[in-house]
Scaffold this motif. Structure first.
Motif, PDB file in Angstrom:
ATOM      1  N   ARG A  88      23.864 -41.680  -6.039  1.00  0.00           N
ATOM      2  CA  ARG A  88      23.359 -41.885  -4.892  1.00  0.00           C
ATOM      3  C   ARG A  88      21.965 -42.245  -5.066  1.00  0.00           C
ATOM      4  NH1 ARG A  88      25.240 -37.894  -2.926  1.00  0.00           N
ATOM      5  NH2 ARG A  88      26.921 -38.681  -1.506  1.00  0.00           N
ATOM      6  N   GLU A  89      20.960 -41.693  -5.640  1.00  0.00           N
ATOM      7  CA  GLU A  89      19.521 -42.093  -5.592  1.00  0.00           C
ATOM      8  C   GLU A  89      19.514 -43.590  -6.188  1.00  0.00           C
ATOM      9  OE1 GLU A  89      15.683 -41.798  -5.729  1.00  0.00           O
ATOM     10  OE2 GLU A  89      17.072 -40.627  -4.661  1.00  0.00           O
ATOM     11  N   ALA A  90      20.335 -43.923  -7.286  1.00  0.00           N
ATOM     12  CA  ALA A  90      20.143 -45.180  -7.949  1.00  0.00           C
ATOM     13  C   ALA A  90      20.750 -46.034  -7.218  1.00  0.00           C
ATOM     14  CB  ALA A  90      21.008 -45.226  -9.284  1.00  0.00           C
ATOM     15  N   LEU A  91      21.442 -45.949  -6.078  1.00  0.00           N
ATOM     16  CA  LEU A  91      22.085 -46.904  -5.048  1.00  0.00           C
ATOM     17  C   LEU A  91      21.248 -46.870  -3.951  1.00  0.00           C
ATOM     18  CD1 LEU A  91      25.979 -46.395  -5.707  1.00  0.00           C
ATOM     19  CD2 LEU A  91      24.500 -48.575  -6.384  1.00  0.00           C
ATOM     20  N   PHE A  92      20.755 -45.842  -3.460  1.00  0.00           N
ATOM     21  CA  PHE A  92      20.124 -45.765  -2.024  1.00  0.00           C
ATOM     22  C   PHE A  92      18.956 -44.821  -1.979  1.00  0.00           C
ATOM     23  CE2 PHE A  92      24.918 -45.889  -1.850  1.00  0.00           C
ATOM     24  CZ  PHE A  92      25.061 -47.053  -1.047  1.00  0.00           C
ATOM     25  N   GLY A  93      18.404 -44.569  -3.027  1.00  0.00           N
ATOM     26  CA  GLY A  93      16.970 -44.063  -3.190  1.00  0.00           C
ATOM     27  C   GLY A  93      15.729 -44.844  -2.853  1.00  0.00           C
ATOM     28  N   GLU A  94      14.630 -44.367  -2.879  1.00  0.00           N
ATOM     29  CA  GLU A  94      13.470 -45.141  -2.350  1.00  0.00           C
ATOM     30  C   GLU A  94      13.198 -46.362  -3.000  1.00  0.00           C
ATOM     31  OE1 GLU A  94       8.800 -44.515  -2.496  1.00  0.00           O
ATOM     32  OE2 GLU A  94      10.012 -42.696  -2.121  1.00  0.00           O
ATOM     33  N   ARG A  95      13.719 -46.547  -4.353  1.00  0.00           N
ATOM     34  CA  ARG A  95      13.617 -47.792  -4.851  1.00  0.00           C
ATOM     35  C   ARG A  95      15.038 -47.919  -5.664  1.00  0.00           C
ATOM     36  NH1 ARG A  95       8.570 -48.509  -8.771  1.00  0.00           N
ATOM     37  NH2 ARG A  95       9.414 -50.406  -8.863  1.00  0.00           N
ATOM     38  N   PRO A  96      16.046 -48.611  -5.195  1.00  0.00           N
ATOM     39  CA  PRO A  96      17.046 -48.791  -5.603  1.00  0.00           C
ATOM     40  C   PRO A  96      17.115 -49.427  -7.050  1.00  0.00           C
ATOM     41  CG  PRO A  96      17.136 -49.430  -3.412  1.00  0.00           C
ATOM     42  CD  PRO A  96      15.729 -48.975  -3.773  1.00  0.00           C
TER      43      PRO A  96
END
Length: 158
Positions: A38-46
């Motif tokens: 989720r972080e890799a796709l939709f975090g602050e810096r995808p």
């Protein structure tokens, strides 16, 4: 139907990542968590992007393509590296894989990217045949190298 993945798709994508790892006989190496994805796709810096294939019949997510940008110093432009392409076994043959690759090719053409590339296991004959049917060709003169775990830590600490 192919669409850009949303945060709500992460559980389905994560489940399919696990299915793919099992198919590739490497489930024990698939240590990523759903939160990391989720972080890799939709975090602050995808760091990556994803598209999903959705069944017209029931609206289920039945496949995905997860990709990121690379860069060619020879061509002077970005390209797309397809990290994973997966369609659930019971949905294969329905055109979902081709539709996902078509969408990535469309993005490349639209944005002026010079390449769409990926790796495939040399024993995965059905996937190789599928990719070659679309016009993809293996880059036999190149060998992929990888540093992970202890070797990566050792070199990074030098």
């Amino acid at each position: 139907m192919i669409r850009t993945a949303t945060s709500e798709d992460v559980p389905a994508i994560y489940a399919m990542v696990r299915e793919l790892a099992e198919y590739e006989k490497a489930l024990d190496e698939a240590n990523a968590t759903e939160d990391q994805l989720r972080e890799a796709l939709f975090g602050e810096r995808p760091a990556a992007y994803a598209h999903v294939a959705v069944s017209d019949d029931d609206g289920d997510v039945v496949g995905f393509a997860l990709w990121f940008l690379n860069f060619s110093t020879w061509r002077g432009v970005h390209g797309v590296y397809l990290e994973d392409l997966y369609v659930r076994p019971e949905r294969r043959g329905g055109g979902y894989g081709k539709a996902l690759l078509t969408e990535l090719a469309r993005i490349c053409v639209e944005r002026g990217y010079g390449r769409l590339e990926w790796s495939v296991l040399d024993w995965n004959a059905p996937s190789i045949a599928f990719y070659e049917s679309l016009g993809a060709r293996p880059q036999e003169e190149w060998t992929v190298y990888r540093l992970t775990d202890g070797a990566l830590a050792e070199l990074g600490a030098a």
